[in-house]
Scaffold this motif. Structure first.
Motif, PDB file in Angstrom:
ATOM      1  N   ASN A   1       6.165 -14.733  -6.126  1.00 38.36           N
ATOM      2  CA  ASN A   1       4.977 -15.368  -5.548  1.00 38.36           C
ATOM      3  C   ASN A   1       3.912 -14.346  -5.172  1.00 38.36           C
ATOM      4  O   ASN A   1       2.920 -14.660  -4.525  1.00 38.36           O
ATOM      5  CB  ASN A   1       5.348 -16.203  -4.317  1.00 38.36           C
ATOM      6  CG  ASN A   1       5.912 -15.344  -3.183  1.00 38.36           C
ATOM      7  OD1 ASN A   1       6.353 -14.214  -3.408  1.00 38.36           O
ATOM      8  ND2 ASN A   1       5.901 -15.871  -1.963  1.00 38.36           N
ATOM      9  N   ARG A   2       4.132 -13.075  -5.545  1.00 36.08           N
ATOM     10  CA  ARG A   2       3.170 -11.978  -5.356  1.00 36.08           C
ATOM     11  C   ARG A   2       2.899 -11.675  -3.878  1.00 36.08           C
ATOM     12  O   ARG A   2       1.816 -11.206  -3.523  1.00 36.08           O
ATOM     13  CB  ARG A   2       1.866 -12.251  -6.106  1.00 36.08           C
ATOM     14  CG  ARG A   2       2.015 -12.225  -7.619  1.00 36.08           C
ATOM     15  CD  ARG A   2       0.707 -12.588  -8.320  1.00 36.08           C
ATOM     16  NE  ARG A   2       0.734 -12.269  -9.723  1.00 36.08           N
ATOM     17  CZ  ARG A   2       1.315 -13.016 -10.676  1.00 36.08           C
ATOM     18  NH1 ARG A   2       1.951 -14.145 -10.322  1.00 36.08           N
ATOM     19  NH2 ARG A   2       1.289 -12.651 -11.939  1.00 36.08           N
ATOM     20  N   TYR A   3       3.857 -11.936  -3.040  1.00 39.68           N
ATOM     21  CA  TYR A   3       3.727 -11.537  -1.640  1.00 39.68           C
ATOM     22  C   TYR A   3       4.552 -10.283  -1.407  1.00 39.68           C
ATOM     23  O   TYR A   3       5.698 -10.170  -1.874  1.00 39.68           O
ATOM     24  CB  TYR A   3       4.195 -12.643  -0.688  1.00 39.68           C
ATOM     25  CG  TYR A   3       4.179 -12.208   0.767  1.00 39.68           C
ATOM     26  CD1 TYR A   3       2.973 -12.068   1.451  1.00 39.68           C
ATOM     27  CD2 TYR A   3       5.365 -11.892   1.437  1.00 39.68           C
ATOM     28  CE1 TYR A   3       2.943 -11.636   2.769  1.00 39.68           C
ATOM     29  CE2 TYR A   3       5.343 -11.466   2.751  1.00 39.68           C
ATOM     30  CZ  TYR A   3       4.125 -11.337   3.414  1.00 39.68           C
ATOM     31  OH  TYR A   3       4.104 -10.899   4.721  1.00 39.68           O
ATOM     32  N   PHE A   4       3.977  -9.355  -0.651  1.00 39.39           N
ATOM     33  CA  PHE A   4       4.656  -8.103  -0.342  1.00 39.39           C
ATOM     34  C   PHE A   4       4.915  -8.053   1.162  1.00 39.39           C
ATOM     35  O   PHE A   4       3.974  -8.186   1.958  1.00 39.39           O
ATOM     36  CB  PHE A   4       3.805  -6.913  -0.791  1.00 39.39           C
ATOM     37  CG  PHE A   4       3.598  -6.861  -2.277  1.00 39.39           C
ATOM     38  CD1 PHE A   4       4.426  -6.080  -3.068  1.00 39.39           C
ATOM     39  CD2 PHE A   4       2.591  -7.610  -2.888  1.00 39.39           C
ATOM     40  CE1 PHE A   4       4.252  -6.026  -4.440  1.00 39.39           C
ATOM     41  CE2 PHE A   4       2.411  -7.567  -4.253  1.00 39.39           C
ATOM     42  CZ  PHE A   4       3.232  -6.781  -5.042  1.00 39.39           C
ATOM     43  N   PRO A   5       6.151  -7.844   1.578  1.00 39.27           N
ATOM     44  CA  PRO A   5       6.496  -7.912   3.008  1.00 39.27           C
ATOM     45  C   PRO A   5       5.718  -6.923   3.861  1.00 39.27           C
ATOM     46  O   PRO A   5       5.271  -5.872   3.390  1.00 39.27           O
ATOM     47  CB  PRO A   5       7.996  -7.581   3.015  1.00 39.27           C
ATOM     48  CG  PRO A   5       8.478  -7.953   1.660  1.00 39.27           C
ATOM     49  CD  PRO A   5       7.340  -7.633   0.738  1.00 39.27           C
ATOM     50  N   VAL A   6       5.573  -7.278   5.128  1.00 42.84           N
ATOM     51  CA  VAL A   6       4.956  -6.420   6.143  1.00 42.84           C
ATOM     52  C   VAL A   6       6.035  -6.043   7.150  1.00 42.84           C
ATOM     53  O   VAL A   6       6.826  -6.896   7.573  1.00 42.84           O
ATOM     54  CB  VAL A   6       3.785  -7.142   6.844  1.00 42.84           C
ATOM     55  CG1 VAL A   6       3.259  -6.309   8.012  1.00 42.84           C
ATOM     56  CG2 VAL A   6       2.669  -7.439   5.849  1.00 42.84           C
TER      57      VAL A   6
ATOM     58  N   GLN B   1       0.813  -1.217   0.000  1.00 43.34           N
ATOM     59  CA  GLN B   1       0.000   0.000   0.000  1.00 43.34           C
ATOM     60  C   GLN B   1       0.848   1.269   0.000  1.00 43.34           C
ATOM     61  O   GLN B   1       0.292   2.369   0.029  1.00 43.34           O
ATOM     62  CB  GLN B   1      -0.910   0.008   1.232  1.00 43.34           C
ATOM     63  CG  GLN B   1      -1.861  -1.166   1.315  1.00 43.34           C
ATOM     64  CD  GLN B   1      -2.645  -1.174   2.619  1.00 43.34           C
ATOM     65  OE1 GLN B   1      -2.364  -0.414   3.543  1.00 43.34           O
ATOM     66  NE2 GLN B   1      -3.640  -2.045   2.703  1.00 43.34           N
ATOM     67  N   GLU B   2       2.164   1.148  -0.038  1.00 44.24           N
ATOM     68  CA  GLU B   2       3.033   2.294   0.232  1.00 44.24           C
ATOM     69  C   GLU B   2       3.868   2.724  -0.962  1.00 44.24           C
ATOM     70  O   GLU B   2       5.059   2.989  -0.844  1.00 44.24           O
ATOM     71  CB  GLU B   2       3.952   1.969   1.412  1.00 44.24           C
ATOM     72  CG  GLU B   2       3.241   1.601   2.687  1.00 44.24           C
ATOM     73  CD  GLU B   2       2.380   2.740   3.218  1.00 44.24           C
ATOM     74  OE1 GLU B   2       2.792   3.907   3.066  1.00 44.24           O
ATOM     75  OE2 GLU B   2       1.312   2.466   3.780  1.00 44.24           O
ATOM     76  N   LYS B   3       3.264   2.818  -2.143  1.00 46.15           N
ATOM     77  CA  LYS B   3       4.006   3.230  -3.327  1.00 46.15           C
ATOM     78  C   LYS B   3       4.652   4.601  -3.104  1.00 46.15           C
ATOM     79  O   LYS B   3       3.993   5.546  -2.677  1.00 46.15           O
ATOM     80  CB  LYS B   3       3.100   3.272  -4.559  1.00 46.15           C
ATOM     81  CG  LYS B   3       3.838   3.614  -5.853  1.00 46.15           C
ATOM     82  CD  LYS B   3       2.973   3.414  -7.070  1.00 46.15           C
ATOM     83  CE  LYS B   3       3.663   3.906  -8.335  1.00 46.15           C
ATOM     84  NZ  LYS B   3       4.951   3.242  -8.562  1.00 46.15           N
TER      85      LYS B   3
END
Length: 289
Positions: A257-262, A192-194
C-alpha cells in the motif's frame, strides 16, 4: 575538540606530519535547528494563521589551529589543509565528548587562517560546515548493536537516551504485538532513511496478506488486493530499506500500500495482523537534535 569519519564510519586522521606540525581541532560549534513556519493571512483577521512547522537547517563550524615550524612551513601546512577538505568531500564529524553522535557535513565555503600577531608558528581559522541531508546527529552504531547489551566498549555514551532494561535493548520480535524503543529524540520516517534504517520481515509460513501497524495507527500492508499469485511461502524475506521494498532482492513496491512505518521517539507499540509465524528485525540509527 572533534573527530571526523568517512561515510563508511572509519576515522580519518587530521593532517599532521611526523614532527607534530599541522592541523589541530579546537572546537566544534553548532547552532540549534531552525524551523520554517507555514502561515497564511486571512482577510478580516488580525495576525496570521500557522498551518505547519518544519525543521529547517542549522549552522555549524569548526575552530581549528595550524601549528607550523616557520613561515614557509605555515604556507605548506595551510595548502595541505585546503587540499585535505577538498579531497575527503562529505564526512561525518563528532565532538570528542559525545563521540558516538555524528553529523554528515562538507566544507563548501571559503575560509582563511589568520596568523597570530608576532608569531610564525600558530594560525587559527573558523571553518564553516555545510550539513548534508537532515540537520540531526545520528548514532555511530545501530539498534541491533545493542542486542548484546550496553557495553563499555566506546560504542555508546551518556546523553544517547539508552535504557538498560533488557526489553528495551531488543530489536527482533516474533509476537503479534511488541514494543520497539527508539532512544533518539527525533522521530524516524523510515522512507527517508535508506541504509540507516532497515526493517526485515522473515516469513515462516504460507501467507497471502498481512499488515504492520505502527505507533501512529497507520499501517504497512503487503498485498492489500489479496492477489493469489503474490502469496508468500515460508522462507520469504521482505526488506524495507528507505523508500525501497524488496522480496528476495526483487523490488515489490507495487505489491504494497506504499506506506512506510514511522518510529516515534521513546516506546512504540507495533502490531502485526494476518501472519503468526515470522521474525521482524529493526536495524536503525538513532537521531538526536
Amino acid at each position: 575538540m572533534f573527530k571526523i569519519y568517512n561515510e563508511l564510519f572509519e576515522e580519518i586522521p587530521l593532517p599532521i606530519d611526523d614532527l607534530g606540525y599541522g592541523l589541530r581541532g579546537l572546537d566544534l560549534n553548532i547552532f540549534s535547528v531552525a524551523q520554517e513556519v507555514t502561515e497564511h493571512n486571512v482577510q478580516g483577521l488580525s495576525g496570521s494563521i500557522q498551518t505547519g512547522f518544519r525543521d529547517a537547517s542549522r549552522d555549524m563550524n569548526i575552530s581549528a589551529r595550524i601549528k607550523a615550524k616557520d613561515t614557509t612551513d605555515f604556507r605548506l601546512k595551510r595548502d595541505r589543509v585546503f587540499a585535505f577538505f577538498k579531497q575527503i568531500g562529505s564526512f561525518y564529524i563528532t565532538e570528542n565528548t559525545q563521540g558516538n553522535k555524528l553529523m554528515l557535513v562538507r566544507v563548501v565555503d571559503s575560509y582563511q587562517f589568520d596568523r597570530i600577531q608576532n608569531s610564525q608558528t600558530y594560525s587559527i581559522a573558523d571553518i564553516p560546515l555545510k550539513i548534508i541531508g537532515q540537520p540531526y546527529w545520528i548514532s555511530r552504531f545501530k539498534s541491533t548493536d545493542l542486542q548484546k547489551g550496553i557495553n563499555f566498549d566506546g560504542n555508546w555514551s551518556f546523553g544517547m537516551g539508552l535504557d538498560v532494561e533488557p526489553n528495551k535493548l531488543n530489536y527482533e520480535f516474533s509476537s503479534s504485538s511488541f514494543t520497539l524503543y527508539n532512544a533518539g529524540s527525533v522521530p524516524i520516517k523510515t522512507i527517508q532513511e535508506k541504509n540507516h534504517c532497515i526493517i526485515t520481515i522473515e516469513v515462516k509460513e504460507t501467507v497471502n496478506n498481512f499488515l504492520l501497524r505502527d505507533a501512529t495507527g497507520k499501517r504497512f500492508e503487503y498485498n492489500p488486493n489479496k492477489q493469489s499469485n503474490w502469496t508468500l511461502n515460508s522462507g520469504a524475506k521482505i526488506i524495507l530499506n528507505g523508500h525501497y521494498i524488496s522480496l528476495n532482492e526483487t523490488s515489490i513496491l507495487e505489491r504494497t500500500n506504499r506506506y512506510f512505518p514511522v518510529i516515534l521517539s521513546g516506546d512504540n507499540i507495533f502490531n502485526i495482523e494476518g501472519i503468526s509465524k515470522f521474525l521482524i528485525t529493526f536495524d536503525f540509527r538513532f537521531k538526536y537534535y
